[in-house]
Structures are given as C-alpha cells and as structure tokens.
Scaffold this active site. Structure first.
Site, short mmCIF file in Angstrom:
data_model
loop_
_atom_site.label_atom_id
_atom_site.label_comp_id
_atom_site.label_asym_id
_atom_site.label_seq_id
_atom_site.Cartn_x
_atom_site.Cartn_y
_atom_site.Cartn_z
N THR A 129 1.18 -1.30 0.04
CA THR A 129 0.35 -0.19 0.04
C THR A 129 0.88 1.34 -0.29
O THR A 129 1.69 1.03 0.77
CB THR A 129 -0.67 -0.47 1.10
OG1 THR A 129 -1.76 -1.20 1.24
CG2 THR A 129 -1.69 1.44 1.19
N ARG B 241 -14.99 -6.42 -0.64
CA ARG B 241 -14.14 -5.81 1.11
C ARG B 241 -13.36 -4.59 0.58
O ARG B 241 -13.06 -3.91 -0.18
CB ARG B 241 -13.23 -7.45 1.47
CG ARG B 241 -12.16 -6.12 2.75
CD ARG B 241 -10.79 -5.77 2.66
NE ARG B 241 -10.81 -5.74 3.52
CZ ARG B 241 -9.46 -4.98 3.58
NH1 ARG B 241 -8.50 -4.86 2.55
NH2 ARG B 241 -8.33 -4.94 4.39
N ASP C 57 -9.55 -0.21 5.42
CA ASP C 57 -8.56 1.29 6.23
C ASP C 57 -8.68 2.33 5.25
O ASP C 57 -8.95 3.73 4.99
CB ASP C 57 -8.03 1.17 6.98
CG ASP C 57 -6.44 1.04 6.54
OD1 ASP C 57 -6.84 -0.30 5.50
OD2 ASP C 57 -5.49 1.61 6.76
N THR D 206 -0.60 2.03 7.05
CA THR D 206 -0.28 0.50 6.02
C THR D 206 -0.15 -0.81 6.88
O THR D 206 -0.18 -0.49 8.15
CB THR D 206 0.88 0.48 4.91
OG1 THR D 206 0.63 -0.96 4.59
CG2 THR D 206 2.05 0.66 6.10
N GLY E 254 -6.08 -3.60 7.36
CA GLY E 254 -6.94 -2.37 7.36
C GLY E 254 -8.68 -3.09 8.03
O GLY E 254 -8.74 -1.77 9.38
N1 ASP Z 1 -4.07 -0.94 4.73
C1 ASP Z 1 -3.97 -2.05 3.70
C2 ASP Z 1 -5.78 -2.99 3.59
O1 ASP Z 1 -6.32 -3.20 5.04
C3 ASP Z 1 -3.35 -2.83 3.45
C4 ASP Z 1 -1.82 -2.43 3.43
O2 ASP Z 1 -1.44 -1.91 3.92
O3 ASP Z 1 -1.38 -3.56 3.55
O4 ASP Z 1 -6.62 -2.90 2.50
#
Ligand code: ASP
Length: 321
Positions: free
Chosen positions: A189, A217, A220, A240, A243
């Site tokens: 991310t 889905r 965050d 990151t 989420g």
């Molecule tokens: N936070 C992101 C999510 O849950 C994924 C990530 O940051 O790796 O969609």
C-alpha cells in the site's frame, strides 16, 4: 508574512523553549514523507536487485513531491503527484501493482485529506481508474460527498475525464502468483504526507487492499480517520497494514486526537497508537508529520518501505526495522 511563519511565531510565543530547543524545528520550510507498505519485509527475502528497485522508485516518488513543495506548490498537489508515481509502478500494492481479490478481480481504494480545511475525498472498490488517488481528489473537490464506491465511483472518474483502463491493466504475474499461493506478499500500500511552505498539511493513501480479500471488502485506506487523516492543528497521517484493525482502532484520527487532547508530540502519539494496534492484535505502521515538519514512522512489522525529505536536506529511504 506567510501563514507558516505566522503559525510558527504564534507557537513560539505559546511554547517558548519547547520550539527553540526542538530538532531544527524553526528551519523546516516544508517536508514530505512516504510509505510503500509494511509487512514481512526482511533482508532474507530481499535480493540486492529488488532492494535497489524499491529504493529508486521510492526516491523518485519522494523527489517528485519534494520539487512541487520546493517551488511553493500545495501539499495536496505533492501528495497526489507522489502517490501517482507509486500507483504507476508494479512494485507497490496500489494502482498497477494492486493485489487480487478471492474472485480474481482488482478492487482499489484511495483517499486524500486537506489539513487546512478538513475536506476529504475517497473512492472504494474501483476497477477501472488508473490512478485512484486522483479520483479521491476529484470526489473531494467536485462533489459534496466524501466517499464514492464501486461502479458509481468508476463512472464518476470517467465523467471527470480521469484516465480509465481496461481491468486487465491491473493484471500482474507477481500478484496473480501471490493469489494462487495465498502467501504473504501482500504489502505495498502506498501513502504520503506533506507540509507545504504555507504551513498546510495533507495526507493520502492508495491500495489494492489485501491479497485474497473477499470481493467487495473495503479496508481502512479509503476511510478518513482510519487509514488517512490531516489537520493543520495536529498532524497528517497515512497508514498501512491490516485494515480491519486500523478501522477498529480509528488509527489515523487517534494520533491526531492524542496530540490535540493529550498535548503529546507526533512521535509519542504515533508510537502510542501503534502500540494500541499491537494490543488489538493488528499489524502495520504509519507515517505521521506535524505542522513543523517533525516526522514519525513507527510500525510493528519486520519492515516498512518508507522515506522522507525535509527542505534543504537529502532524501532518506528506509526499509527494515
Ligand atoms: N491497509 C490496507 C488494507 O487493509 C492494506 C495494506 O496496507 O497493506 O486494505
């Protein structure tokens, strides 16, 4: 007198020595920080070629935003342009390199926030927008909404003349193999926080979500207060990690709230919130910057791709713990 000088002087009167003795606080005109995802990023799993690829792309992104800020540009412009560079790279789980859902689709999320007026925009579950961060900004600037999702968000982006791609654009072998193996290469991310010469903070985050996520889905990253937050009074944050935990912990807003209500520094507030995330059982990290350009980048994983650059200083890129 620009706004930044006004803010700095105002605080110096109130806080006196705290500012003067702070780490070069009064010398920072502008600053930028980025992340490219947190997770099981270890030296053992890294090759020298892979590492240098990440380092140079992170540096290119960072320097893109830096030069906008250096010319007196808006922190919002710096955040958007920096994130677009990472969205266009296969290396990160955002834009081109987005991971696959359990249905074999790519569903992208992004958000952006302007710390000067608390305006924000987000898109969730888009499938055809090449640069979701720009669609998030359009939602902020061209509608009275904060978040658009799914087909409505894709159509809106098209109507705004943003670049639309066939969903096959997001197919990359690496992410497809990841889905098939359902292994942990799901980090990547991207996020950016910036402070411009006028003292305005901005934050943005863009992601493909989690590998093998249930289609539909939403994580965050497009949720203001969970994955992204900016307020000139406190800080700009991009997160990151897993989420679901960031949403439950209101991670990004919690850092701002702790600064505001407990009067803690950005570093103390960010570390406190990452420790709360660990207590909940969640993994991840944040980049956070206050209105003086102080930066904190705590995480509870093995590594987090990250970097920062302050005015008149060279860029610094970091990967491991
Ligand atoms: N936070 C992101 C999510 O849950 C994924 C990530 O940051 O790796 O969609």
């Amino acid at each position: 007198m620009n706004l930044k000088t006004g803010v700095t002087l105002g605080l110096m009167v109130v806080m006196g020595l705290a500012i003067i003795s702070g780490p070069e606080n009064d010398k920072i005109d502008f600053a930028i920080a980025i992340h490219g995802g947190a997770g099981t990023i270890t030296r053992k799993n890294m090759t020298p070629e892979k590492e240098s690829g990440y380092r140079s792309k992170l540096e290119e992104a960072l320097n893109t935003g830096y030069s906008i800020l250096e010319k007196g540009g808006l922190s919002l412009d710096a955040v958007e342009a920096t994130i677009r560079i990472m969205e266009d790279s296969e290396l990160f789980n955002a834009g081109k390199g987005a991971v696959f859902t359990n249905a074999g689709t790519n569903e992208l999320d992004a958000s952006i926030m302007d710390g000067s007026n608390l305006k924000a925009g987000a898109v969730a579950g888009v499938k055809t927008v090449k640069n979701p961060i720009s669609a998030a900004r359009k939602v902020m600037e061209e509608t009275w909404h904060v978040m658009l999702s799914g087909d409505g968000a894709d159509l809106f982006a098209k109507e705004q003349n943003l670049e639309i791609v066939d969903p096959i654009y997001f197919y990359t072998q690496r992410r497809w193999d990841s889905l098939k193996k359902i292994q942990s290469e799901k980090h990547g991310t991207v996020g950016c926080v910036a402070l411009d010469k006028n003292g305005n903070l901005a934050a943005g985050t863009s992601t493909g979500g989690l590998t093998n996520k249930q289609w539909g889905r939403i994580g965050d990253s497009p949720i203001i207060g969970a994955g992204t937050y900016a307020n000139n009074k406190t800080c700009a944050v991009s997160g990151t990690g897993q989420g679901e935990y960031f949403i439950r912990g209101n991670v990004a807003y919690d850092i701002s709230a702790i600064m505001e209500y407990e009067n803690l520094s950005v570093g103390k507030a960010a570390r406190k919130v990452i420790s709360k995330l660990s207590d909940l059982g969640g993994e991840g990290g944040v980049i956070a910057m206050d209105s003086h350009g102080n930066i904190s980048m705590p995480f509870n994983t093995a590594g987090m791709y990250r970097g920062f650059r302050k005015s008149n200083s060279p860029a610094k890129i970091l990967i491991y713990n």
